[in-house]
Design a protein around this motif. Structure first.
Motif, mmCIF file in Angstrom:
data_model
loop_
_atom_site.group_PDB
_atom_site.id
_atom_site.type_symbol
_atom_site.label_atom_id
_atom_site.label_comp_id
_atom_site.label_asym_id
_atom_site.label_seq_id
_atom_site.Cartn_x
_atom_site.Cartn_y
_atom_site.Cartn_z
ATOM 1 N N THR A 175 0.806 -1.230 0.000
ATOM 2 C CA THR A 175 0.000 0.000 0.000
ATOM 3 C C THR A 175 0.836 1.275 0.000
ATOM 4 O O THR A 175 0.307 2.352 -0.286
ATOM 5 N N THR A 176 2.119 1.163 0.334
ATOM 6 C CA THR A 176 2.962 2.354 0.466
ATOM 7 C C THR A 176 4.192 2.228 -0.423
ATOM 8 O O THR A 176 4.864 1.195 -0.424
ATOM 9 N N PHE A 213 -1.079 2.975 -5.963
ATOM 10 C CA PHE A 213 -0.533 3.677 -4.802
ATOM 11 C C PHE A 213 -1.122 5.079 -4.773
ATOM 12 O O PHE A 213 -0.802 5.917 -5.622
ATOM 13 N N LEU A 239 6.302 6.650 7.505
ATOM 14 C CA LEU A 239 5.041 5.917 7.459
ATOM 15 C C LEU A 239 3.926 6.654 8.185
ATOM 16 O O LEU A 239 2.753 6.470 7.873
ATOM 17 N N ALA A 276 2.562 9.048 5.572
ATOM 18 C CA ALA A 276 1.856 8.342 4.495
ATOM 19 C C ALA A 276 0.418 8.118 4.944
ATOM 20 O O ALA A 276 0.146 7.644 6.041
ATOM 21 N N GLY A 277 -0.502 8.486 4.098
ATOM 22 C CA GLY A 277 -1.912 8.373 4.441
ATOM 23 C C GLY A 277 -2.528 9.660 4.937
ATOM 24 O O GLY A 277 -3.746 9.747 5.089
ATOM 25 N N VAL A 315 5.792 8.255 -0.933
ATOM 26 C CA VAL A 315 6.680 9.085 -0.115
ATOM 27 C C VAL A 315 7.998 9.278 -0.856
ATOM 28 O O VAL A 315 8.715 8.315 -1.137
ATOM 29 N N GLU A 326 3.864 -4.205 3.578
ATOM 30 C CA GLU A 326 3.015 -3.189 2.943
ATOM 31 C C GLU A 326 3.822 -2.136 2.193
ATOM 32 O O GLU A 326 3.253 -1.294 1.501
ATOM 33 N N VAL A 327 5.149 -2.191 2.307
ATOM 34 C CA VAL A 327 6.014 -1.152 1.742
ATOM 35 C C VAL A 327 6.822 -1.686 0.563
ATOM 36 O O VAL A 327 7.425 -2.757 0.640
ATOM 37 N N VAL A 370 7.812 3.975 -1.241
ATOM 38 C CA VAL A 370 8.845 4.902 -0.781
ATOM 39 C C VAL A 370 9.877 5.073 -1.896
ATOM 40 O O VAL A 370 10.478 4.089 -2.345
ATOM 41 N N ASP A 403 -1.283 9.936 -1.264
ATOM 42 C CA ASP A 403 -0.883 10.085 0.134
ATOM 43 C C ASP A 403 -0.171 8.854 0.678
ATOM 44 O O ASP A 403 0.197 8.798 1.858
ATOM 45 N N ARG A 404 0.042 7.847 -0.207
ATOM 46 C CA ARG A 404 0.814 6.657 0.166
ATOM 47 C C ARG A 404 2.106 6.548 -0.631
ATOM 48 O O ARG A 404 2.762 5.507 -0.623
#
Length: 249
Positions: free
Chosen positions: A5-6, A170, A231, A234-235, A176, A110-111, A8, A173-174
């Motif tokens: 979901t994230t 993605f 993290l 994020a979101g 980065v 999740e990353v 980077v 806001d997820r």
């Protein structure tokens, strides 16, 4: 398996590693070999892409350049870097905390971690390999410096590549972006994604904040604080971020 979901997106130079002066040396050799040009004009390198730097150099040295000229310079840059692989560890250093943060994020399913860097992909790999556990990064979905002089194009390319590979979207806001220059911050803000400035390069913490960074870190040395900052933001919706500094960071 639950999709990640994230996303980077790491910068390389002065964010993860320090190879000060190496870019100038590589370009000096590449220009002579590719086009018979002695390096006289030295551009700013920080936060710039290889395409932007190369075009500036060619124009400053009076070359009515073509895309073939750009490709030739880039090919020579790769050749120069590959020829110097054996001494890369002696010419640079990993910045404090970089290895630990990469490893910590790699343990979170999740990353996804990759690069948004002004480097060519081969140069990025050459710089990271001797100093950091770059297997924590999915280099296949990075945004690299041959694409454009505009860094925001690299952000979009990496996001699209990661979404295609991992079969998920993605959200802004997820995503980065982590970097040490105002170019990194502006590239992130262009797409409304989270911008994390790290004040380990030429641009100060104040300059990174003024450019619109959501978070500004002094460095990456406090693994827990860095991961929490990355993290934790994020979101967060864009209208709730707006260049604030996290307390204690």
């Amino acid at each position: 398996m639950t999709p990640p979901t994230t996303l980077v997106l790491w910068d390389v130079d002065q964010t993860l590693v320090d190879y000060r002066g190496l870019g100038r040396a590589w370009y000096a050799e590449a220009l002579v070999t590719a086009l018979g040009i002695d390096l006289v004009h030295v551009p700013a390198f920080a936060g710039r892409t290889e395409r932007g730097i190369t075009v500036e150099l060619l124009e400053a040295h009076g070359v009515a350049w073509t895309e073939e000229d750009v490709r030739r310079v880039h090919a020579e840059l790769v050749s120069v870097a590959e020829a110097g692989r054996a001494t890369m560890a002696e010419r640079g250093r990993a910045l404090p905390g970089a290895a630990e943060v990469l490893a910590e994020l790699a343990g979170r399913p999740e990353v996804v971690q990759t690069l948004v860097t002004g480097n060519l992909p081969e140069l990025a790999a050459c710089k990271l390999a001797p100093l950091l556990p770059h297997h924590h990064l999915d280099l296949d979905v990075g945004g690299y410096g041959a694409l454009s002089a505009d860094r925001h194009v690299l952000v979009a390319a990496a996001r699209a590549a990661a979404e295609a590979k991992y079969g998920t979207r993605f959200a802004a806001d997820r995503v980065v972006v982590v970097g040490d220059t105002t170019h990194d911050v502006v590239g992130a803000r262009h797409h409304g994604v989270v911008a994390v400035g790290v004040a380990t390069g030429r641009d100060s913490a104040a300059e990174l904040a003024a450019a619109g960074a959501d978070v500004v870190l002094a460095d990456l040395s406090d693994t827990g604080a860095v991961v929490a900052a990355l993290l934790g933001w994020a979101g967060s919706p864009a209208d709730a971020r707006g260049g604030q500094l996290p307390s204690g960071a």
